[in-house]
Design an enzyme around this catalytic site. Structure first.
Site, PDB file in Angstrom:
ATOM      1  N   TYR A  81     -28.501 -13.642  -3.551  1.00  0.00           N
ATOM      2  CA  TYR A  81     -27.951 -12.310  -3.310  1.00  0.00           C
ATOM      3  C   TYR A  81     -28.187 -11.853  -1.868  1.00  0.00           C
ATOM      4  O   TYR A  81     -27.297 -11.372  -1.201  1.00  0.00           O
ATOM      5  CB  TYR A  81     -28.595 -11.329  -4.298  1.00  0.00           C
ATOM      6  N   PHE A 133       2.526  -2.735   6.892  1.00  0.00           N
ATOM      7  CA  PHE A 133       2.516  -3.620   5.736  1.00  0.00           C
ATOM      8  C   PHE A 133       2.274  -2.732   4.515  1.00  0.00           C
ATOM      9  O   PHE A 133       1.626  -1.690   4.622  1.00  0.00           O
ATOM     10  CB  PHE A 133       1.444  -4.711   5.867  1.00  0.00           C
ATOM     11  N   THR A 134       2.786  -3.151   3.354  1.00  0.00           N
ATOM     12  CA  THR A 134       2.758  -2.291   2.162  1.00  0.00           C
ATOM     13  C   THR A 134       1.354  -1.753   1.861  1.00  0.00           C
ATOM     14  O   THR A 134       1.168  -0.540   1.720  1.00  0.00           O
ATOM     15  CB  THR A 134       3.254  -3.079   0.928  1.00  0.00           C
ATOM     16  N   ASP A 224      -4.665  -6.618  12.675  1.00  0.00           N
ATOM     17  CA  ASP A 224      -4.528  -7.237  11.351  1.00  0.00           C
ATOM     18  C   ASP A 224      -4.183  -8.707  11.602  1.00  0.00           C
ATOM     19  O   ASP A 224      -3.062  -9.046  11.997  1.00  0.00           O
ATOM     20  CB  ASP A 224      -3.415  -6.544  10.558  1.00  0.00           C
ATOM     21  N   LYS A 267      -4.521 -15.639   3.310  1.00  0.00           N
ATOM     22  CA  LYS A 267      -3.595 -16.286   4.250  1.00  0.00           C
ATOM     23  C   LYS A 267      -4.383 -16.988   5.350  1.00  0.00           C
ATOM     24  O   LYS A 267      -4.386 -18.200   5.430  1.00  0.00           O
ATOM     25  CB  LYS A 267      -2.640 -15.250   4.847  1.00  0.00           C
ATOM     26  N   ARG A 390      13.087  -8.641  -0.901  1.00  0.00           N
ATOM     27  CA  ARG A 390      12.594  -7.768   0.161  1.00  0.00           C
ATOM     28  C   ARG A 390      13.759  -6.874   0.569  1.00  0.00           C
ATOM     29  O   ARG A 390      14.337  -7.031   1.637  1.00  0.00           O
ATOM     30  CB  ARG A 390      12.093  -8.598   1.356  1.00  0.00           C
ATOM     31  N   PHE A 456       9.215  -2.869  -8.161  1.00  0.00           N
ATOM     32  CA  PHE A 456       9.529  -4.270  -7.848  1.00  0.00           C
ATOM     33  C   PHE A 456       8.607  -5.249  -8.578  1.00  0.00           C
ATOM     34  O   PHE A 456       8.983  -6.376  -8.848  1.00  0.00           O
ATOM     35  CB  PHE A 456       9.519  -4.534  -6.327  1.00  0.00           C
TER      36      PHE A 456
HETATM   37  C1  LIG Z   1      -1.221 -10.023   2.733  1.00  0.00           C
HETATM   38  C2  LIG Z   1      -1.427  -9.102   3.837  1.00  0.00           C
HETATM   39  C3  LIG Z   1      -2.349  -8.039   3.741  1.00  0.00           C
HETATM   40  C4  LIG Z   1      -3.114  -7.749   2.461  1.00  0.00           C
HETATM   41  O1  LIG Z   1      -3.951  -8.783   2.100  1.00  0.00           O
HETATM   42  P1  LIG Z   1      -4.353  -9.057   0.568  1.00  0.00           P
HETATM   43  O2  LIG Z   1      -5.369 -10.129   0.662  1.00  0.00           O
HETATM   44  O3  LIG Z   1      -3.111  -9.459  -0.158  1.00  0.00           O
HETATM   45  O4  LIG Z   1      -4.902  -7.782   0.024  1.00  0.00           O
HETATM   46  C5  LIG Z   1      -2.506  -7.228   4.836  1.00  0.00           C
HETATM   47  N1  LIG Z   1      -1.797  -7.428   5.964  1.00  0.00           N
HETATM   48  C6  LIG Z   1      -0.907  -8.420   6.087  1.00  0.00           C
HETATM   49  C7  LIG Z   1      -0.166  -8.607   7.359  1.00  0.00           C
HETATM   50  C8  LIG Z   1      -0.687  -9.287   5.036  1.00  0.00           C
HETATM   51  O5  LIG Z   1       0.224 -10.271   5.163  1.00  0.00           O
END
Ligand SMILES: *Cc1c(COP(=O)(O)O)cnc(C)c1O
Length: 483
Positions: A81, A133-134, A224, A267, A390, A456
């Protein structure tokens, strides 16, 4: 450049720089079964079951192939931990690859965004960005902030020959800062490999200039880096000043120019998780308390410890040009195949995947008949290929119930990194060409179940008319008894 040249140039194709050592069997249902499955799933590709999908191009999130070294590292996870060696290894990997001293763990990218919003965005404040981004926008608006997008006009043009469509409009940026004043601006966010406009990169020159302007104005910069991997490759091959620099040097220079760098390791790093990194310990302190509150202890922050080992190795692998070129060169190949046939795709090809322009498939279809959703349903029926809408379905209705039409109606065919072979992408190209040639058969969709939020993900639709049966009939005429 490390691309292997073929002796017969006419046979030049992208070449896999890895071999496959673990496989997952795929199934391709018959076209009649695909029609049935698509309707059982409410014509929404999110509601399809993986067992019924042949080529899954829904997303690149958490579905990239891991390397043997990542899997080996996962066996050595130290899940004590406090004082975990795994945490130290990830910290070292971030320091070695990004040059950043401190990091906070979080369970995925949006969790980093939650912490950033909680720590730095006050009600009424604005976050400047090239493009939203969403999940980012959702967290910023949740705490009472808003986002202003400053992407250059070229970013929203589906077809240009501009190599960096994710760039900021520098004049607009200066104007916006002057108009709003520094107090009103929570921070500026640079999204590398701009997701929602087609995985389009931002140039190093643009990012450094933006960072310089912000520094002068006293505005914090946040990068980001979720899609940084592809962006690094594009800087190296498309930006003259960096063609002789290593990926490692480029990454160091870029991260040093930012106050904070965060990423989704679903990613970046070919794994699962999230990290917020900085050289500024004061900034880290401001965010630190939220980690045990929302995520977990500071040694893991909601991540599985094995995933942290995989991220650490994945970050080192991201510095290898022969590894990170695999996504972009296969995507470019697929986009080129389609473009040469006349299929409308977003150009130049970015990272992430290939984006089909549904508005050009169906010039007479209104946004309200959901052209990108219809194209998604048609691609599954035609080839067992799953893309992601999209377009207008991904938007939310206005408060008065009217539709908010999307600026672009795209079907994204994501290419998870190192997952598909060249012949699988050739199959995708072939089926897209067939759908393009038969586009006149295809009609729109209408909602039969429409949730008020996130429609969606969960919404169900039905075809308008019997175009799907006609498409199946045409498939049988053209392909005989083939799958
Ligand atoms: C996927 C993504 C996120 C969010 O990441 P998650 O791991 O899915 O929560 C944020 N910014 C960008 C540019 C992304 O492609």
């Amino acid at each position: 450049m490390s691309t292997v040249k073929f002796y017969r140039q006419e046979h030049q194709v992208p070449l896999e720089m890895h071999k496959v050592r673990i496989v997952q069997k795929l199934f391709l249902p018959t076209v009649e079964e695909r029609l049935k499955k698509m309707n059982e799933a409410g014509n929404n590709t999110f509601l399809l079951q993986n067992k019924d999908i042949f080529i899954d191009m829904l997303t690149d999130s958490g579905v990239n192939a891991m390397s043997d070294n990542q899997q080996a590292a996962m066996f050595q996870a130290d899940d004590s931990y406090a004082g975990s060696e795994t945490c130290n290894r990830l910290k070292k990997a971030i320091k070695d690859t990004m040059g950043l001293e401190h990091f906070l763990p979080a369970h995925q990218g949006r969790a980093c965004e939650n912490i950033l919003a909680e720590a730095f965005v006050k009600p009424g404040q604005v976050v400047l960005t090239n493009f939203h981004f969403t999940t980012t926008k959702a967290h910023i608006t949740r705490v009472g902030g808003s986002m202003i997008e400053l992407v250059a006009a070229k970013g929203l043009d589906p077809v240009t020959d501009d190599p960096f469509k994710g760039d900021f409009d520098i004049d607009e940026l200066k104007k916006t800062i002057a108009e709003l004043g520094t107090e009103k601006i929570a921070f500026l966010r640079i999204e590398t490999g701009t997701n929602l406009i087609g995985g389009q990169p931002v140039s190093m020159a643009n990012m450094l200039e933006v960072a310089r302007i912000c520094k002068e104005a006293g505005i914090m910069t946040v990068m980001d880096a979720s899609l940084l991997q592809d962006n690094l490759y594009f800087i190296k091959v498309r930006e003259e000043a960096y063609k002789n620099k290593s990926i490692l040097d480029i990454t160091h220079e870029l991260c040093a120019a930012m106050d904070i760098t965060y990423f989704s390791a679903r990613k970046l790093g070919f794994a699962r998780g999230g990290c917020i990194c900085s050289n500024d310990n004061e900034l880290i302190r401001k965010m630190m308390e939220y980690v045990p509150l929302f995520e977990g202890f500071l040694t893991y922050g909601g991540m599985e410890v094995r995933s942290m080992e995989a991220i650490a190795v994945g970050l080192y692998e991201t510095m290898d040009e022969e590894i990170i070129n695999q996504g972009p060169i296969f995507i470019e190949y697929l986009a080129k195949e389609l473009h040469e046939y006349g299929v409308p795709v977003v150009l130049p090809a970015g990272g992430l995947g290939v984006h089909l322009n549904a508005s050009e498939f169906f010039p007479n279809m209104s946004h309200g008949e959901y052209p990108a959703g219809a194209l998604g349903a048609a691609m599954y029926i035609a080839g067992g290929i799953r893309g992601m809408e999209r377009g207008t379905i991904s938007e939310q209705r206005e408060p008065d119930g009217s539709e908010r039409y999307a600026e672009l109606e795209l079907l994204r065919l994501a290419c998870p990194r190192r997952v598909f072979t060249l012949s699988q992408l050739k199959y995708v190209a072939d089926r897209v060409k067939w759908v393009w040639d038969n586009r006149e058969i295809i009609g729109g969709l209408k909602f039969v179940e429409e949730p008020a939020v996130l429609r969606f993900f969960f919404g169900r639709l039905a075809p308008i008319g019997d175009w799907q049966e006609k498409l199946v009939k045409k498939f049988r005429e053209d392909f005989g008894d083939s799958l």
